[in-house]
Design a protein around this motif. Structure first.
Motif, mmCIF file in Angstrom:
data_model
loop_
_atom_site.group_PDB
_atom_site.id
_atom_site.type_symbol
_atom_site.label_atom_id
_atom_site.label_comp_id
_atom_site.label_asym_id
_atom_site.label_seq_id
_atom_site.Cartn_x
_atom_site.Cartn_y
_atom_site.Cartn_z
ATOM 1 N N GLU B 50 33.885 30.150 38.607
ATOM 2 C CA GLU B 50 34.518 29.175 39.501
ATOM 3 C C GLU B 50 34.316 29.541 40.969
ATOM 4 N N GLU B 51 34.434 30.819 41.269
ATOM 5 C CA GLU B 51 34.429 31.226 42.670
ATOM 6 C C GLU B 51 33.044 31.579 43.189
ATOM 7 N N ALA B 52 32.161 32.014 42.297
ATOM 8 C CA ALA B 52 30.847 32.474 42.755
ATOM 9 C C ALA B 52 29.702 31.900 41.933
ATOM 10 N N ARG B 53 30.019 30.977 41.006
ATOM 11 C CA ARG B 53 28.991 30.400 40.129
ATOM 12 C C ARG B 53 28.151 31.506 39.479
ATOM 13 N N ALA B 54 28.810 32.623 39.215
ATOM 14 C CA ALA B 54 28.112 33.787 38.670
ATOM 15 C C ALA B 54 28.477 33.970 37.205
ATOM 16 N N ARG B 55 27.488 34.307 36.401
ATOM 17 C CA ARG B 55 27.732 34.626 34.996
ATOM 18 C C ARG B 55 27.722 36.149 34.855
ATOM 19 N N VAL B 56 28.793 36.676 34.255
ATOM 20 C CA VAL B 56 28.936 38.138 34.190
ATOM 21 C C VAL B 56 29.178 38.598 32.769
ATOM 22 N N GLU B 57 28.791 39.842 32.536
ATOM 23 C CA GLU B 57 29.178 40.576 31.329
ATOM 24 C C GLU B 57 30.300 41.532 31.725
ATOM 25 N N ILE B 58 31.394 41.491 30.982
ATOM 26 C CA ILE B 58 32.531 42.363 31.317
ATOM 27 C C ILE B 58 32.302 43.740 30.699
ATOM 28 N N LEU B 59 32.406 44.797 31.510
ATOM 29 C CA LEU B 59 32.104 46.150 31.045
ATOM 30 C C LEU B 59 33.336 46.903 30.564
ATOM 31 N N GLY B 60 34.482 46.624 31.136
ATOM 32 C CA GLY B 60 35.674 47.363 30.712
ATOM 33 C C GLY B 60 36.770 47.216 31.741
ATOM 34 N N LEU B 61 37.993 47.461 31.292
ATOM 35 C CA LEU B 61 39.129 47.379 32.221
ATOM 36 C C LEU B 61 39.060 48.557 33.192
ATOM 37 N N TYR B 62 39.243 48.284 34.454
ATOM 38 C CA TYR B 62 39.091 49.335 35.458
ATOM 39 C C TYR B 62 40.395 49.659 36.186
ATOM 40 N N THR B 63 41.147 48.649 36.587
ATOM 41 C CA THR B 63 42.437 48.920 37.238
ATOM 42 C C THR B 63 43.523 48.027 36.651
ATOM 43 N N LEU B 64 44.711 48.589 36.601
ATOM 44 C CA LEU B 64 45.921 47.875 36.191
ATOM 45 C C LEU B 64 46.941 48.140 37.278
ATOM 46 N N PHE B 65 47.142 47.150 38.123
ATOM 47 C CA PHE B 65 48.054 47.321 39.257
ATOM 48 C C PHE B 65 49.306 46.476 39.060
ATOM 49 N N ASP B 66 50.445 47.070 39.363
ATOM 50 C CA ASP B 66 51.700 46.326 39.428
ATOM 51 C C ASP B 66 51.934 45.902 40.865
ATOM 52 N N LEU B 67 52.150 44.608 41.048
ATOM 53 C CA LEU B 67 52.578 44.088 42.352
ATOM 54 C C LEU B 67 53.989 43.546 42.146
ATOM 55 N N THR B 68 54.922 44.491 42.048
ATOM 56 C CA THR B 68 56.273 44.104 41.623
ATOM 57 C C THR B 68 56.940 43.175 42.634
ATOM 58 N N HIS B 69 56.567 43.280 43.900
ATOM 59 C CA HIS B 69 57.214 42.447 44.931
ATOM 60 C C HIS B 69 56.857 40.978 44.775
ATOM 61 N N VAL B 70 55.760 40.677 44.101
ATOM 62 C CA VAL B 70 55.422 39.276 43.837
ATOM 63 C C VAL B 70 55.406 38.995 42.325
ATOM 64 N N HIS B 71 55.944 39.943 41.540
ATOM 65 C CA HIS B 71 56.063 39.761 40.086
ATOM 66 C C HIS B 71 54.709 39.476 39.449
ATOM 67 N N GLN B 72 53.708 40.255 39.864
ATOM 68 C CA GLN B 72 52.373 40.074 39.295
ATOM 69 C C GLN B 72 51.839 41.382 38.724
ATOM 70 N N VAL B 73 51.061 41.252 37.683
ATOM 71 C CA VAL B 73 50.246 42.356 37.184
ATOM 72 C C VAL B 73 48.789 41.950 37.383
ATOM 73 N N TYR B 74 48.021 42.866 37.963
ATOM 74 C CA TYR B 74 46.619 42.621 38.299
ATOM 75 C C TYR B 74 45.732 43.432 37.375
ATOM 76 N N LEU B 75 44.889 42.770 36.606
ATOM 77 C CA LEU B 75 43.902 43.462 35.776
ATOM 78 C C LEU B 75 42.520 43.223 36.365
ATOM 79 N N ILE B 76 41.844 44.287 36.746
ATOM 80 C CA ILE B 76 40.490 44.162 37.280
ATOM 81 C C ILE B 76 39.516 44.904 36.366
#
Lengths: 142, 142
Positions: B50-76
Motif C-alpha cells: 500500500e505504501e511503497a507498491r513493494a512486494r516483500v518476503e518476510i524474514l522474521g520478527l525483529y522488534t516488539l515495542f510497547d507504546l503504552t501511552h497510545v495503547h499500541q503494540v508495534y511488531l516490526i
C-alpha cells in the motif's frame, strides 16, 4: 491481543484449570487480554498473578500466533516462577505443577495453548527455544 | 496493533516519505494498523504494497515495542524486497532506497522506527538479528 506465559518450576510447568467459560474445567496457562496502559510483559505477569497467584520472571517471547478467525494475536512468553507459592485465582478452579509425563494433553482448553506446550517440550529436548510463529485455525467442536 | 517491516534490497533499506499527517514529510518504514482477518505477516506485506507498491518476503520478527501511552503494540519484521520495483502509494510522497551512510536520521517520523532502524544497523555488523523488545516512551515535541 492476548498475552500469556508458560511458567517453569524446575522440570515442571504450572497449569491452571479454568473455573469459567469458555472451556471451564479444562487446563490452560495463565493468559488473557492485554489491558490499556500495560506492556505485553506486564500483561503476562499480571495474568500469572490473577489466575495462579504466581509471581514470574519473563524469559522471552516464545510464540506469536494469529487467530484470524477471532481477530486475535496471541503472544506467549516463557517464564520462570520466582518461588513455589501459587494458588487458584478467582477465575481458576485449581493450579498445579505438571511434569511432562503428567501433562493433561486431552484436557487442554485451547488449540493455541496445546500447540505452544507441544512446541515447548519438543524444544526442551535441545534446550533451544526459538520464536515460533503461525496461524491457529478455528476450533473444531468434537 | 501496528505491523510493519524493514525492507532490504542488497545493502540498502527502503523508506517511505509520508504524505499524510501525523509527521507528514518525514521518513518511515512501511507500517500500519493490523486489519481484522489478516495475520501479522499478511499485514506487514499489505502495508509494504500500500505504501511503497513493494512486494516483500518476510524474514522474521525483529522488534516488539510497547507504546503504552497510545495503547499500541508495534511488531516490526525484517523483510526482503522480491524485486526492485516500487513507487509511492497513496499516503506516500516518495519511496527511496538508502545506504546506511545516506540514512535521513534527523528526518525519521517516529521514535519507534528510529529505534528499530538503529538496532538494525548495529546488528548488521554481526549479521545476527535477535528479537528486541522494549517500551517506547511518549514522543517529545521539540
Amino acid at each position: 491481543m492476548v498475552v500469556g506465559c508458560i511458567p517453569e518450576w524446575e522440570d515442571k510447568l504450572l497449569l491452571c484449570r479454568r473455573a469459567i467459560e469458555p472451556r471451564s474445567g479444562l487446563w490452560t496457562i495463565p493468559a488473557g487480554f492485554l489491558e490499556n496502559g500495560e506492556t505485553v510483559i506486564e500483561g503476562a505477569k499480571r495474568e500469572s498473578f490473577e489466575e495462579a497467584r504466581a509471581r514470574v520472571e519473563i524469559l522471552g517471547l516464545y510464540t506469536l500466533f494469529d487467530l484470524t478467525h477471532v481477530h486475535q494475536v496471541y503472544l506467549i512468553f516463557r517464564a520462570r516462577l520466582l518461588d513455589d507459592h501459587y494458588m487458584a485465582g478467582e477465575e481458576t478452579a485449581e493450579v498445579k505443577l505438571f511434569e511432562e509425563k503428567e501433562m493433561p494433553w486431552d484436557e487442554i482448553a485451547f488449540p493455541s495453548i496445546k500447540k505452544a506446550l507441544t512446541l515447548y517440550f519438543q524444544d526442551r529436548l535441545t534446550g533451544v527455544f526459538p520464536l515460533h510463529t503461525g496461524t491457529i485455525p478455528p476450533f473444531k467442536k468434537i
